[in-house]
Design a protein around this motif. Sequence first.
Motif, PDB file in Angstrom:
ATOM      1  N   PRO A  81      -4.886  12.831  11.522  1.00 26.97           N
ATOM      2  CA  PRO A  81      -5.174  13.679  10.350  1.00 26.97           C
ATOM      3  C   PRO A  81      -4.096  13.585   9.280  1.00 26.97           C
ATOM      4  O   PRO A  81      -4.406  13.661   8.079  1.00 26.97           O
ATOM      5  CB  PRO A  81      -5.248  15.086  10.965  1.00 26.97           C
ATOM      6  N   GLU A  82      -2.865  13.392   9.681  1.00 21.52           N
ATOM      7  CA  GLU A  82      -1.767  13.292   8.700  1.00 21.52           C
ATOM      8  C   GLU A  82      -1.796  11.994   7.902  1.00 21.52           C
ATOM      9  O   GLU A  82      -1.011  11.824   6.969  1.00 21.52           O
ATOM     10  CB  GLU A  82      -0.409  13.476   9.378  1.00 21.52           C
ATOM     11  N   ASP A  83      -2.679  11.067   8.250  1.00 20.82           N
ATOM     12  CA  ASP A  83      -2.863   9.858   7.445  1.00 20.82           C
ATOM     13  C   ASP A  83      -3.789  10.102   6.261  1.00 20.82           C
ATOM     14  O   ASP A  83      -3.965   9.212   5.412  1.00 20.82           O
ATOM     15  CB  ASP A  83      -3.433   8.724   8.300  1.00 20.82           C
ATOM     16  N   THR A  84      -4.387  11.281   6.212  1.00 14.40           N
ATOM     17  CA  THR A  84      -5.283  11.607   5.108  1.00 14.40           C
ATOM     18  C   THR A  84      -4.526  11.591   3.789  1.00 14.40           C
ATOM     19  O   THR A  84      -3.495  12.250   3.633  1.00 14.40           O
ATOM     20  CB  THR A  84      -5.908  12.995   5.331  1.00 14.40           C
ATOM     21  N   ALA A  85      -5.031  10.819   2.844  1.00 10.26           N
ATOM     22  CA  ALA A  85      -4.374  10.664   1.546  1.00 10.26           C
ATOM     23  C   ALA A  85      -5.215   9.744   0.676  1.00 10.26           C
ATOM     24  O   ALA A  85      -6.168   9.113   1.158  1.00 10.26           O
ATOM     25  CB  ALA A  85      -2.977  10.072   1.719  1.00 10.26           C
ATOM     26  N   VAL A  86      -4.832   9.659  -0.589  1.00  9.31           N
ATOM     27  CA  VAL A  86      -5.345   8.600  -1.455  1.00  9.31           C
ATOM     28  C   VAL A  86      -4.418   7.402  -1.296  1.00  9.31           C
ATOM     29  O   VAL A  86      -3.202   7.540  -1.433  1.00  9.31           O
ATOM     30  CB  VAL A  86      -5.407   9.040  -2.924  1.00  9.31           C
ATOM     31  N   TYR A  87      -4.983   6.263  -0.992  1.00  7.85           N
ATOM     32  CA  TYR A  87      -4.213   5.049  -0.773  1.00  7.85           C
ATOM     33  C   TYR A  87      -4.312   4.158  -2.011  1.00  7.85           C
ATOM     34  O   TYR A  87      -5.409   3.885  -2.513  1.00  7.85           O
ATOM     35  CB  TYR A  87      -4.725   4.311   0.459  1.00  7.85           C
ATOM     36  N   TYR A  88      -3.149   3.722  -2.475  1.00 13.22           N
ATOM     37  CA  TYR A  88      -3.066   2.909  -3.680  1.00 13.22           C
ATOM     38  C   TYR A  88      -2.504   1.526  -3.358  1.00 13.22           C
ATOM     39  O   TYR A  88      -1.510   1.399  -2.633  1.00 13.22           O
ATOM     40  CB  TYR A  88      -2.150   3.561  -4.709  1.00 13.22           C
ATOM     41  N   CYS A  89      -3.118   0.526  -3.938  1.00 15.19           N
ATOM     42  CA  CYS A  89      -2.602  -0.835  -3.841  1.00 15.19           C
ATOM     43  C   CYS A  89      -1.590  -1.066  -4.965  1.00 15.19           C
ATOM     44  O   CYS A  89      -1.776  -0.583  -6.085  1.00 15.19           O
ATOM     45  CB  CYS A  89      -3.754  -1.828  -3.946  1.00 15.19           C
ATOM     46  N   ASN A  90      -0.546  -1.783  -4.647  1.00 15.13           N
ATOM     47  CA  ASN A  90       0.515  -2.074  -5.617  1.00 15.13           C
ATOM     48  C   ASN A  90       0.845  -3.559  -5.609  1.00 15.13           C
ATOM     49  O   ASN A  90       0.872  -4.187  -4.558  1.00 15.13           O
ATOM     50  CB  ASN A  90       1.763  -1.264  -5.260  1.00 15.13           C
ATOM     51  N   ALA A  91       1.092  -4.088  -6.796  1.00 15.01           N
ATOM     52  CA  ALA A  91       1.615  -5.450  -6.942  1.00 15.01           C
ATOM     53  C   ALA A  91       2.921  -5.365  -7.710  1.00 15.01           C
ATOM     54  O   ALA A  91       3.005  -4.650  -8.717  1.00 15.01           O
ATOM     55  CB  ALA A  91       0.619  -6.346  -7.668  1.00 15.01           C
ATOM     56  N   HIS A  92       3.923  -6.062  -7.230  1.00 18.83           N
ATOM     57  CA  HIS A  92       5.266  -5.973  -7.817  1.00 18.83           C
ATOM     58  C   HIS A  92       5.799  -7.358  -8.126  1.00 18.83           C
ATOM     59  O   HIS A  92       5.664  -8.273  -7.313  1.00 18.83           O
ATOM     60  CB  HIS A  92       6.209  -5.283  -6.830  1.00 18.83           C
ATOM     61  N   TRP A 132       0.847  -1.182   0.000  1.00 19.89           N
ATOM     62  CA  TRP A 132       0.000   0.000   0.000  1.00 19.89           C
ATOM     63  C   TRP A 132       0.888   1.240   0.000  1.00 19.89           C
ATOM     64  O   TRP A 132       1.840   1.331   0.783  1.00 19.89           O
ATOM     65  CB  TRP A 132      -0.898   0.011   1.234  1.00 19.89           C
ATOM     66  N   TYR A 133       0.557   2.149  -0.885  1.00 19.14           N
ATOM     67  CA  TYR A 133       1.203   3.453  -0.950  1.00 19.14           C
ATOM     68  C   TYR A 133       0.133   4.507  -0.703  1.00 19.14           C
ATOM     69  O   TYR A 133      -1.057   4.232  -0.826  1.00 19.14           O
ATOM     70  CB  TYR A 133       1.831   3.673  -2.327  1.00 19.14           C
ATOM     71  N   ARG A 134       0.575   5.699  -0.384  1.00 20.19           N
ATOM     72  CA  ARG A 134      -0.382   6.797  -0.236  1.00 20.19           C
ATOM     73  C   ARG A 134       0.209   8.080  -0.792  1.00 20.19           C
ATOM     74  O   ARG A 134       1.427   8.255  -0.830  1.00 20.19           O
ATOM     75  CB  ARG A 134      -0.800   6.981   1.218  1.00 20.19           C
ATOM     76  N   GLN A 191      -6.788   1.836  -8.543  1.00 21.84           N
ATOM     77  CA  GLN A 191      -7.273   3.173  -8.881  1.00 21.84           C
ATOM     78  C   GLN A 191      -7.189   4.135  -7.711  1.00 21.84           C
ATOM     79  O   GLN A 191      -7.302   5.346  -7.884  1.00 21.84           O
ATOM     80  CB  GLN A 191      -8.730   3.092  -9.378  1.00 21.84           C
ATOM     81  N   GLY A 192      -6.966   3.617  -6.525  1.00 22.45           N
ATOM     82  CA  GLY A 192      -6.844   4.460  -5.344  1.00 22.45           C
ATOM     83  C   GLY A 192      -8.148   4.578  -4.587  1.00 22.45           C
ATOM     84  O   GLY A 192      -9.229   4.533  -5.170  1.00 22.45           O
ATOM     85  N   THR A 193      -8.021   4.735  -3.279  1.00 21.38           N
ATOM     86  CA  THR A 193      -9.194   4.944  -2.436  1.00 21.38           C
ATOM     87  C   THR A 193      -8.873   6.047  -1.430  1.00 21.38           C
ATOM     88  O   THR A 193      -7.787   6.063  -0.846  1.00 21.38           O
ATOM     89  CB  THR A 193      -9.621   3.644  -1.721  1.00 21.38           C
ATOM     90  N   GLN A 194      -9.797   6.979  -1.271  1.00 17.63           N
ATOM     91  CA  GLN A 194      -9.557   8.137  -0.416  1.00 17.63           C
ATOM     92  C   GLN A 194      -9.770   7.781   1.057  1.00 17.63           C
ATOM     93  O   GLN A 194     -10.792   7.172   1.427  1.00 17.63           O
ATOM     94  CB  GLN A 194     -10.492   9.286  -0.797  1.00 17.63           C
ATOM     95  N   ARG A 239       4.121  10.275  -3.673  1.00 18.27           N
ATOM     96  CA  ARG A 239       3.581   8.989  -3.240  1.00 18.27           C
ATOM     97  C   ARG A 239       4.632   8.291  -2.378  1.00 18.27           C
ATOM     98  O   ARG A 239       5.815   8.275  -2.718  1.00 18.27           O
ATOM     99  CB  ARG A 239       3.220   8.139  -4.454  1.00 18.27           C
ATOM    100  N   GLU A 240       4.184   7.707  -1.276  1.00 18.15           N
ATOM    101  CA  GLU A 240       5.116   7.052  -0.365  1.00 18.15           C
ATOM    102  C   GLU A 240       4.617   5.660   0.010  1.00 18.15           C
ATOM    103  O   GLU A 240       3.405   5.398   0.053  1.00 18.15           O
ATOM    104  CB  GLU A 240       5.291   7.877   0.922  1.00 18.15           C
ATOM    105  N   LEU A 241       5.579   4.785   0.288  1.00 19.67           N
ATOM    106  CA  LEU A 241       5.238   3.440   0.735  1.00 19.67           C
ATOM    107  C   LEU A 241       4.691   3.494   2.155  1.00 19.67           C
ATOM    108  O   LEU A 241       5.277   4.128   3.026  1.00 19.67           O
ATOM    109  CB  LEU A 241       6.472   2.542   0.694  1.00 19.67           C
TER     110      LEU A 241
END
Length: 119
Positions: free
Chosen positions: A87-98, A36-38, A111-114, A45-47
């Motif tokens: 509050p600082e966790d607020t972000a769009v979170y993206y799933c990643n497969a590598h 998961w990245y955000r 696609q990301g989830t808010q 974007r960060e891991l």
Amino acid sequence: QVQLVESGGGLVQPGGSLRLSCAASGSIVSIDAMGWYRQAPGKQRELVAAITSGGSTNYADSVKGRFTISRDNAKNTVYLQMNSLKPEDTAVYYCNAHRVIIGISHDYWGQGTQVTVSS
């Protein structure tokens, strides 16, 4: 190709919890790791957390002790349990497969989830 579909985002008060889910489909054989990245507005974007096919996990320092990543191989799904949200966790979170095929890295994204943490 790998398709990733996230769910579970939303609005939560500080101190609350959310669980994100990421369902993988398609050519999912030989995925080496999922994570998961955000990305917050104006930031890179960060891991957040990652889990390998062997079950090893890795977390950003900012979420250690609060977030837990897990996977259900039978359902091809990865979860991110988020507790004690700030509050600082607020972000769009993206799933990643590598995965790495013949020495070449391949990354797939959802696609990301808010996630919004606010009172």
